[in-house]
Scaffold this motif. Structure first.
Motif, PDB file in Angstrom:
ATOM      1  N   LEU A 230     112.972  90.278  67.405  1.00  0.00           N
ATOM      2  CA  LEU A 230     113.870  90.390  68.922  1.00  0.00           C
ATOM      3  C   LEU A 230     114.457  89.103  69.112  1.00  0.00           C
ATOM      4  CD1 LEU A 230     111.174  92.109  71.023  1.00  0.00           C
ATOM      5  CD2 LEU A 230     113.300  93.080  70.557  1.00  0.00           C
ATOM      6  N   THR A 231     113.833  87.829  68.719  1.00  0.00           N
ATOM      7  CA  THR A 231     114.329  86.599  68.870  1.00  0.00           C
ATOM      8  C   THR A 231     115.578  86.498  67.870  1.00  0.00           C
ATOM      9  OG1 THR A 231     112.177  85.733  69.592  1.00  0.00           O
ATOM     10  CG2 THR A 231     114.096  84.276  68.509  1.00  0.00           C
ATOM     11  N   ARG A 232     115.609  86.851  66.446  1.00  0.00           N
ATOM     12  CA  ARG A 232     116.523  86.777  65.731  1.00  0.00           C
ATOM     13  C   ARG A 232     117.783  87.493  65.945  1.00  0.00           C
ATOM     14  NH1 ARG A 232     114.964  89.144  61.000  1.00  0.00           N
ATOM     15  NH2 ARG A 232     116.824  88.487  59.846  1.00  0.00           N
ATOM     16  N   LEU A 233     117.698  88.714  66.598  1.00  0.00           N
ATOM     17  CA  LEU A 233     118.549  89.672  66.998  1.00  0.00           C
ATOM     18  C   LEU A 233     119.526  88.990  68.367  1.00  0.00           C
ATOM     19  CD1 LEU A 233     117.099  93.208  66.770  1.00  0.00           C
ATOM     20  CD2 LEU A 233     119.009  92.337  65.615  1.00  0.00           C
ATOM     21  N   PHE A 234     118.673  88.282  69.315  1.00  0.00           N
ATOM     22  CA  PHE A 234     119.176  87.743  70.135  1.00  0.00           C
ATOM     23  C   PHE A 234     120.114  86.441  69.685  1.00  0.00           C
ATOM     24  CE2 PHE A 234     118.707  83.973  73.164  1.00  0.00           C
ATOM     25  CZ  PHE A 234     119.616  84.231  74.006  1.00  0.00           C
ATOM     26  N   LEU A 235     119.323  85.478  69.022  1.00  0.00           N
ATOM     27  CA  LEU A 235     119.932  84.122  68.657  1.00  0.00           C
ATOM     28  C   LEU A 235     121.152  84.285  67.813  1.00  0.00           C
ATOM     29  CD1 LEU A 235     116.656  81.934  68.039  1.00  0.00           C
ATOM     30  CD2 LEU A 235     118.440  81.961  69.848  1.00  0.00           C
ATOM     31  N   GLY A 236     121.412  84.985  66.934  1.00  0.00           N
ATOM     32  CA  GLY A 236     122.395  85.071  65.820  1.00  0.00           C
ATOM     33  C   GLY A 236     123.782  85.171  66.788  1.00  0.00           C
ATOM     34  N   PRO A 237     123.991  86.322  67.551  1.00  0.00           N
ATOM     35  CA  PRO A 237     125.193  86.307  68.292  1.00  0.00           C
ATOM     36  C   PRO A 237     125.469  85.162  69.443  1.00  0.00           C
ATOM     37  CG  PRO A 237     123.842  88.215  68.851  1.00  0.00           C
ATOM     38  CD  PRO A 237     123.142  87.395  67.646  1.00  0.00           C
ATOM     39  N   ALA A 238     124.128  84.816  69.845  1.00  0.00           N
ATOM     40  CA  ALA A 238     124.027  83.711  71.087  1.00  0.00           C
ATOM     41  C   ALA A 238     124.471  82.491  70.344  1.00  0.00           C
ATOM     42  CB  ALA A 238     122.896  83.475  71.732  1.00  0.00           C
ATOM     43  N   ILE A 239     124.172  81.867  69.334  1.00  0.00           N
ATOM     44  CA  ILE A 239     124.622  80.747  68.713  1.00  0.00           C
ATOM     45  C   ILE A 239     125.937  80.826  68.307  1.00  0.00           C
ATOM     46  CG2 ILE A 239     123.969  79.235  66.822  1.00  0.00           C
ATOM     47  CD1 ILE A 239     121.140  79.979  66.826  1.00  0.00           C
ATOM     48  N   ASP A 240     126.519  81.939  67.701  1.00  0.00           N
ATOM     49  CA  ASP A 240     127.868  81.945  67.274  1.00  0.00           C
ATOM     50  C   ASP A 240     128.728  81.845  68.449  1.00  0.00           C
ATOM     51  OD1 ASP A 240     126.962  82.443  64.522  1.00  0.00           O
ATOM     52  OD2 ASP A 240     127.264  84.831  64.793  1.00  0.00           O
ATOM     53  N   ALA A 241     128.353  82.302  69.541  1.00  0.00           N
ATOM     54  CA  ALA A 241     129.199  82.213  71.002  1.00  0.00           C
ATOM     55  C   ALA A 241     129.246  80.793  71.243  1.00  0.00           C
ATOM     56  CB  ALA A 241     128.810  83.219  71.869  1.00  0.00           C
ATOM     57  N   LEU A 242     128.022  80.189  71.000  1.00  0.00           N
ATOM     58  CA  LEU A 242     127.820  78.792  71.691  1.00  0.00           C
ATOM     59  C   LEU A 242     128.702  78.112  70.914  1.00  0.00           C
ATOM     60  CD1 LEU A 242     126.060  76.940  73.835  1.00  0.00           C
ATOM     61  CD2 LEU A 242     124.764  76.543  71.886  1.00  0.00           C
ATOM     62  N   VAL A 243     128.682  78.074  69.423  1.00  0.00           N
ATOM     63  CA  VAL A 243     129.457  77.141  68.610  1.00  0.00           C
ATOM     64  C   VAL A 243     131.071  77.285  68.721  1.00  0.00           C
ATOM     65  CG1 VAL A 243     130.029  76.739  66.457  1.00  0.00           C
ATOM     66  CG2 VAL A 243     127.620  77.279  66.840  1.00  0.00           C
ATOM     67  N   ARG A 244     131.281  78.674  69.221  1.00  0.00           N
ATOM     68  CA  ARG A 244     132.781  79.164  69.308  1.00  0.00           C
ATOM     69  C   ARG A 244     133.280  78.365  70.427  1.00  0.00           C
ATOM     70  NH1 ARG A 244     131.497  84.274  67.905  1.00  0.00           N
ATOM     71  NH2 ARG A 244     131.298  84.919  69.989  1.00  0.00           N
ATOM     72  N   THR A 245     132.347  78.303  71.704  1.00  0.00           N
ATOM     73  CA  THR A 245     132.823  77.958  72.860  1.00  0.00           C
ATOM     74  C   THR A 245     132.895  76.429  72.694  1.00  0.00           C
ATOM     75  OG1 THR A 245     131.861  79.672  73.866  1.00  0.00           O
ATOM     76  CG2 THR A 245     132.313  77.597  75.270  1.00  0.00           C
ATOM     77  N   TYR A 246     131.879  75.465  72.098  1.00  0.00           N
ATOM     78  CA  TYR A 246     131.725  74.288  72.253  1.00  0.00           C
ATOM     79  C   TYR A 246     131.958  73.288  70.935  1.00  0.00           C
ATOM     80  CZ  TYR A 246     129.671  75.272  76.712  1.00  0.00           C
ATOM     81  OH  TYR A 246     129.431  75.806  77.900  1.00  0.00           O
ATOM     82  N   GLY A 247     132.179  74.007  69.694  1.00  0.00           N
ATOM     83  CA  GLY A 247     132.138  73.592  68.670  1.00  0.00           C
ATOM     84  C   GLY A 247     133.850  72.698  68.292  1.00  0.00           C
TER      85      GLY A 247
END
Length: 247
Positions: A230-247
């Protein structure tokens, strides 16, 4: 920090230990949960920074090892982590410093997050304050580190499913993501308690968040099936979105 606690006794023993006095520390600071006000005795790590005049020699390493060996019989000593730096090496955030953690000696960096913690709410246990020995951390430097940590450390680990069977991996993965989000979005450092409150608003699996909360704060634990998945399914797209926004 209440003087009657086992944590206070361990800190006092550390500060009074002959081997530390022989090293002549200019400062000893606490960061992390102890300094930030969300310390849970027996669960939280006791995170310290000691500043020595330097340089760090072979004899210094020997004394540090002897110091921590003398503390091994103390309650909570397995939670005691301390990094040793000098004024001459403090400015380099990429430099790896002598560290005692997980009951062994190695070298690691003092990250921009830790440096910002020290400047913002670091607890002075001995000697000079962080502002007199440690250069400040700019917002640009802090944000760049947080994005890089999510992108280059946490995101690749999601592909290694076996790692996410460990409770500590799930806990740290979710808490670090929430704290990274708060830093990048709001420009602030938050405690683990605040991170737990934030996670459901970010879409994290509520049952996993509540499981972390129960274990961290000594409540009755209930089995959460597939918590790692459950954690992996959430964190994958969540981290990708965070990096796209602030990277």
């Amino acid at each position: 920090m209440t003087r009657s606690t086992r944590t206070a006794a361990l800190v006092e023993r550390f500060l009074d230990e002959h081997e530390l006095q022989e090293l002549g520390p200019r400062a000893v600071w606490a960061h992390g949960s102890l300094a930030g006000g969300d310390y849970q005795e027996g669960r939280s790590d006791l995170d310290l920074i000691t500043v020595l005049d330097g340089p760090v020699t072979v004899r210094t390493v020997w004394r540090v090892a002897r110091l921590h060996a003398r503390l091994r019989a103390e309650p909570l000593t397995a939670k005691l982590h301390c990094t040793y730096m000098t004024p001459a090496t403090a400015a380099d955030a990429e430099r790896k410093h002598l560290t005692w953690a997980h009951e062994r000696l190695f070298r690691r960096t003092v990250t921009p997050v830790t440096r910002r913690e020290l400047h913002t709410f670091g607890l002075v246990l001995h000697g000079e304050p962080p502002g007199s020995l440690l250069p400040p951390v700019s917002d640009i430097e802090l944000d760049a580190f947080v994005v890089r940590d999510q992108k280059e450390f946490w995101r690749p680990t999601l592909d290694k499913a076996h790692l996410w069977t460990q409770d500590v991996r799930v806990d740290l993965g979710l808490l670090t993501f929430a704290r990274a989000t708060a830093t990048l979005r709001d420009g602030r450092l938050i405690s683990k308690r605040e991170a737990l409150d934030l996670l459901p608003t970010l879409g994290a699996p509520v049952e996993v968040v509540e499981d972390i909360r129960r274990r961290r704060y000594g409540q009755q634990v209930r089995e959460v099936p597939h918590r790692g998945e459950l954690t992996r399914l959430f964190l994958g797209p969540a981290i990708d979105a965070l990096v796209r926004t602030y990277g």
